[in-house]
Structures are given as structure tokens and as C-alpha cells.
Design an enzyme around this catalytic site. Structure first.
Site, short mmCIF file in Angstrom:
data_model
loop_
_atom_site.label_atom_id
_atom_site.label_comp_id
_atom_site.label_asym_id
_atom_site.label_seq_id
_atom_site.Cartn_x
_atom_site.Cartn_y
_atom_site.Cartn_z
N CYS A 73 0.84 -1.21 0.00
CA CYS A 73 0.00 0.00 0.00
C CYS A 73 0.87 1.26 0.00
O CYS A 73 1.82 1.36 0.77
CB CYS A 73 -0.91 -0.02 1.22
SG CYS A 73 -2.00 1.42 1.29
N CYS B 45 0.74 0.27 10.31
CA CYS B 45 0.26 -0.76 9.39
C CYS B 45 1.38 -1.58 8.73
O CYS B 45 2.28 -1.03 8.09
CB CYS B 45 -0.62 -0.13 8.32
SG CYS B 45 -1.41 -1.37 7.28
N CYS C 41 -19.37 -6.15 4.27
CA CYS C 41 -18.68 -4.91 4.60
C CYS C 41 -17.36 -4.92 3.83
O CYS C 41 -16.73 -5.98 3.71
CB CYS C 41 -18.40 -4.84 6.10
SG CYS C 41 -17.50 -3.35 6.59
N CYS D 256 -19.31 2.28 8.65
CA CYS D 256 -18.54 1.63 9.71
C CYS D 256 -17.27 2.46 9.87
O CYS D 256 -16.45 2.53 8.96
CB CYS D 256 -18.21 0.19 9.29
SG CYS D 256 -17.11 -0.66 10.45
N ARG E 296 -17.63 -2.40 18.02
CA ARG E 296 -16.89 -3.66 17.86
C ARG E 296 -15.58 -3.64 18.62
O ARG E 296 -14.76 -2.74 18.46
CB ARG E 296 -16.61 -3.95 16.37
CG ARG E 296 -15.96 -5.33 16.19
CD ARG E 296 -15.93 -5.81 14.74
NE ARG E 296 -17.17 -5.53 14.09
CZ ARG E 296 -17.33 -4.59 13.17
NH1 ARG E 296 -16.31 -3.89 12.75
NH2 ARG E 296 -18.50 -4.37 12.65
N CYS F 19 0.66 4.89 6.91
CA CYS F 19 0.07 4.72 8.25
C CYS F 19 1.06 3.98 9.14
O CYS F 19 1.43 2.83 8.85
CB CYS F 19 -1.24 3.93 8.13
SG CYS F 19 -2.31 4.53 6.80
N CYS G 85 -16.41 -9.14 6.51
CA CYS G 85 -15.74 -7.87 6.21
C CYS G 85 -14.52 -8.16 5.35
O CYS G 85 -13.70 -9.00 5.71
CB CYS G 85 -15.26 -7.20 7.49
SG CYS G 85 -16.56 -6.96 8.68
N1 SAM Z 1 -6.55 0.50 3.24
C1 SAM Z 1 -7.83 0.70 3.76
C2 SAM Z 1 -7.89 1.83 4.76
O1 SAM Z 1 -6.89 2.17 5.34
O2 SAM Z 1 -8.99 2.35 4.93
C3 SAM Z 1 -8.41 -0.55 4.42
C4 SAM Z 1 -7.57 -1.47 5.23
S1 SAM Z 1 -6.88 -0.81 6.75
C5 SAM Z 1 -5.76 -2.07 7.21
C6 SAM Z 1 -8.20 -0.91 7.91
C7 SAM Z 1 -7.99 -0.44 9.33
O3 SAM Z 1 -7.30 -1.42 10.08
C8 SAM Z 1 -7.16 0.81 9.56
O4 SAM Z 1 -7.87 1.98 9.31
C9 SAM Z 1 -6.80 0.68 11.03
O5 SAM Z 1 -7.77 1.32 11.83
C10 SAM Z 1 -6.82 -0.83 11.27
N2 SAM Z 1 -5.47 -1.35 11.55
C11 SAM Z 1 -4.49 -1.55 10.65
N3 SAM Z 1 -3.37 -2.01 11.24
C12 SAM Z 1 -3.65 -2.10 12.57
C13 SAM Z 1 -2.88 -2.50 13.71
N4 SAM Z 1 -1.61 -2.88 13.60
N5 SAM Z 1 -3.48 -2.48 14.91
C14 SAM Z 1 -4.78 -2.10 15.03
N6 SAM Z 1 -5.54 -1.71 13.98
C15 SAM Z 1 -4.98 -1.69 12.77
FE1 SF4 Z 2 -2.74 1.24 3.44
FE2 SF4 Z 2 -2.56 0.07 5.82
FE3 SF4 Z 2 -2.95 2.68 5.66
FE4 SF4 Z 2 -4.95 0.99 4.91
S1 SF4 Z 2 -4.11 1.24 6.96
S2 SF4 Z 2 -4.25 2.83 3.85
S3 SF4 Z 2 -3.71 -0.69 4.08
S4 SF4 Z 2 -1.14 1.58 4.95
#
Ligand code: SAM
Ligand code: SF4
Ligand code: DTB
Length: 337
Positions: free
Chosen positions: A72, A79, A147, A207, A279, A76, A116
Site C-alpha cells: 500500500c 500498518c 462490509c 462503519c 466492535r 500509516c 468484512c
Molecule cells: N486501506 C484501507 C484503509 O486504510 O482504509 C483498508 C484497510 S486498513 C488495514 C483498515 C484499518 O485497520 C485501519 O484503518 C486501522 O484502523 C486498522 N489497523 C491496521 N493495522 C492495525 C494494527 N496494527 N493495529 C490495530 N488496527 C490496525
Molecule cells: Fe494502506 Fe494500511 Fe494505511 Fe490501509 S491502513 S491505507 S492498508 S497503509
């Protein structure tokens, strides 16, 4: 879930003043005051509201599937799927509709009612829409609630997802507006809010939630809930994730949040957004049964169910069934189509 009718005398008068109205004008100070209540007072108030709006002994089981992993472009900091860090997650192509159908069937057979699907995208590309809408059709046909979380959407894309049968779109605001810049620099808080508006205008259920335990302050946790609770209408579903520190990401070494602060966050979410599914999301492997029981008492009524989240583990299904049985909780039955 009970009827959403605040003019119903049973609803309007059969509960305390705290449960009567749905507000979208919460101030940061009011929310911080809730966080600061003695724990017994906070839990009592949240549970009373929870019990009034939902069956307190029912929990929605949602199974999560990573339909497109890694690579990606967003940064973030939490992530493992960001291409900015090396957390050892392989980038894959979008899963086939057949493979998604097989995973959804398995989830349904194990007792999930909601499915989801997440993709590690910054935004949805039009070229992927036909495959994504075909996947929605497959999962809907099994009688599961659907979802998806695919990043930013245009209005046209959101409408096409809705027409394909998508029930909910997940798009988290993650934290307060102030702390957001510390966590993500490749998009803004406003980008997130714009997509949430687009989703709502397309007629999809929203959501949206966030993550606690990223090093934010209580003020930030209150700010995150304020953003969600001042959306009108509120999101129908609010995932509260506890950071799962992923090795290789900038937050990989973050110290765990005190579990009772997670409990407080859930209780405040329940008070602010009485009709939302709240949730208890990522991070349950780090919570004891007792901490999870308090989260359910505080108003959590949905969990991710299945041994994987996106790239990390989650309690095994048998372990969760044993926990629910121990607490006398039932899985929410499927909703009539
Ligand atoms: N890329 C899309 C986005 O960011 O909207 C969808 C997938 S993203 C992984 C979905 C959510 O997972 C993120 O917004 C975050 O809130 C949660 N998430 C991701 N990594 C995480 C982690 N290590 N611990 C807790 N929540 C996490
Ligand atoms: Fe990409 Fe992870 Fe951020 Fe979602 S949370 S936008 S998958 S880097
Ligand atoms: C949400 O709020 N949490 C889920 C889902 N929506 C997509 C994701 C949790 C991810 C946990 C870390 C991982 O598995 O990579």
C-alpha cells in the site's frame, strides 16, 4: 437489535434520561468528563444505555478477510501493509471471487453473520470495480451481511458498491484530528471525512472507528469519539481497535495501553452512540477474558471472529465460542434478508 423509535413510550420513558436522546453535538469537555467518571459510574451508565438499545447478551460475529494484501502506498505508521516499511508482508493481487466465496462459506458455517473484506489500497481504482462488485454478489448470495474497506472512494464508485449489494463501508478515522498528522502524512483527516460523507450519500451504512494505544493521549481518544459522535447520523458500526504493534512498522515497539483505558473508550463510545454496533476489534489476543468481559459489559456487541485479522492473529474460533459460553453470551442470529 431493538426498534429505533425514540417516540415509542417504552423507549422514551422506560429508561433513564441518559438513554433517551441521540445527540450529535457532544463537546470535547463533556466527553472527557465521561472518561474521568469513577469506573463503576461509567460502566453503569454505559451498560444501562447498552441494555436499552440492544440485547445485552448478544454479540455480532464478523469474520474478516484480507482480499488484497500489502504494497500500500500510504504511510500509516501502525500498518504492516504499507510499502513504506518492511514488516514482511507480501503484496498480493486481489483474490478471486471463488476464493472469497469459499472463505465466506467457511465463516458462515462457523457462525459468522457478517463478512468484512479489506484491501490494502489507498483508493479504489475503476478497473477493479467489476471484480469487487462480483465478490460482493458472491458473499451476499450466501446470506451474509457484507462490509468492505478499500480506501478512498468516488461518489460513483460508492453508488456502484451499494447497487452491488454492499451493506457497510469501513473507513476509520483512526484517532483525533490533532494526532492524525503524527500517524499518517500521505492523506488528511479531511480526506477521511470526505469519503465517509460520500459513503453515506450513496446510501451505504457507515462503519468507522479507530485505534487506541498508539501513544495518543486521552484527549485524543475523546477527540476521535467526538468526531464520530458528531457525524449525523452516527456510524451504524464503530470498530475500536487496540494497536497490535507490528514489527518493522514505526509503532512496532509501542508499549501496550492499560486495558481499563480500552474499557473506558468502549463505554464512552456506547454512551455517545447508543444505536451503533461497537466492535471490540483488533488486539483481543492481548486482552484477558476478564478485560473482554468488561468490554462487553461496557457496551461492545460485536467482535472479529476467526483466527486471522488482516495480517495478524486473532483468537481461535473455539476459544471465542468458549469465552461466549463462559459469559452466557449468544451469537447474534442472522438478520432476515
Ligand atoms: N486501506 C484501507 C484503509 O486504510 O482504509 C483498508 C484497510 S486498513 C488495514 C483498515 C484499518 O485497520 C485501519 O484503518 C486501522 O484502523 C486498522 N489497523 C491496521 N493495522 C492495525 C494494527 N496494527 N493495529 C490495530 N488496527 C490496525
Ligand atoms: Fe494502506 Fe494500511 Fe494505511 Fe490501509 S491502513 S491505507 S492498508 S497503509
Ligand atoms: C477495523 O477497524 N479493524 C480491522 C478492519 N477494520 C479492517 C483491521 C484490523 C487490522 C489489524 C492488523 C492486521 O491484521 O494487520
Amino acid at each position: 437489535m431493538k426498534e429505533r423509535n425514540i417516540s415509542d413510550p417504552a423507549t422514551a420513558e422506560g429508561c433513564s434520561a441518559t438513554a433517551r436522546e441521540v445527540r450529535s453535538d457532544w463537546t470535547r469537555e463533556e466527553i472527557l468528563d465521561l472518561f474521568a467518571l469513577p469506573l463503576n459510574d461509567l460502566l453503569h451508565r454505559a451498560h444501562e444505555i447498552h441494555r436499552h438499545h440492544f440485547d445485552p447478551n448478544e454479540v455480532q460475529l464478523s469474520t474478516l478477510l484480507n482480499i488484497k494484501s500489502g504494497g500500500c502506498p500510504e504511510d500509516c505508521k501502525y500498518c504492516s501493509q504499507s510499502s513504506h516499511y518492511d514488516a514482511g508482508v507480501k503484496a498480493t493481487k486481489l483474490m478471486s471471487r471463488q476464493a472469497v466465496r469459499a472463505a465466506a462459506r467457511k465463516a458462515k458455517a462457523a457462525g459468522a453473520t457478517r463478512f468484512c473484506m479489506g484491501a490494502a489500497w489507498r483508493d479504489l481504482k475503476d478497473r477493479d470495480l467489476p471484480a469487487v462488485t462480483a465478490i460482493i454478489g458472491e458473499v451476499k448470495a450466501l446470506g451474509l451481511e457484507t462490509c468492505m474497506t478499500l480506501g478512498m472512494l468516488t461518489a460513483d464508485q460508492a453508488e456502484r458498491l451499494e447497487r452491488a449489494g454492499l451493506d457497510y463501508y469501513n473507513h476509520n478515522i483512526d484517532t483525533s484530528e490533532e494526532f492524525y498528522k503524527e500517524i499518517i502524512t500521505t492523506r488528511t483527516y479531511q480526506d477521511r471525512l470526505d469519503t465517509l460523507r460520500t459513503v453515506r450519500e450513496a446510501g451505504l451504512k457507515v462503519c468507522s472507528g479507530g485505534i487506541v494505544g498508539m501513544g495518543e493521549s486521552r484527549e485524543d481518544r475523546a477527540g476521535m469519539l467526538q468526531t464520530l459522535a458528531t457525524l449525523a447520523p452516527h456510524p451504524e458500526s464503530v470498530p475500536i481497535n487496540m494497536l497490535v504493534p507490528m514489527a518493522g512498522t514505526p509503532l512496532g515497539e509501542t508499549a501496550p495501553l492499560e486495558p481499563l483505558e480500552m474499557v473506558r473508550t468502549i463505554a464512552v463510545a456506547r454512551i455517545l452512540m447508543p444505536w451503533a454496533y461497537v466492535r471490540l476489534s483488533a488486539g483481543r489476543k492481548a486482552l484477558s477474558d476478564e478485560a473482554q468481559a468488561l468490554c462487553f459489559y461496557a457496551g461492545a456487541n460485536s467482535i472479529f471472529y476467526g483466527e486471522r485479522l488482516l495480517t495478524t492473529g486473532n483468537p481461535e474460533e473455539a476459544e471465542d465460542r468458549a469465552l461466549l459460553a463462559k459469559l452466557g453470551l449468544r451469537a447474534e442470529p442472522p438478520k432476515p434478508c
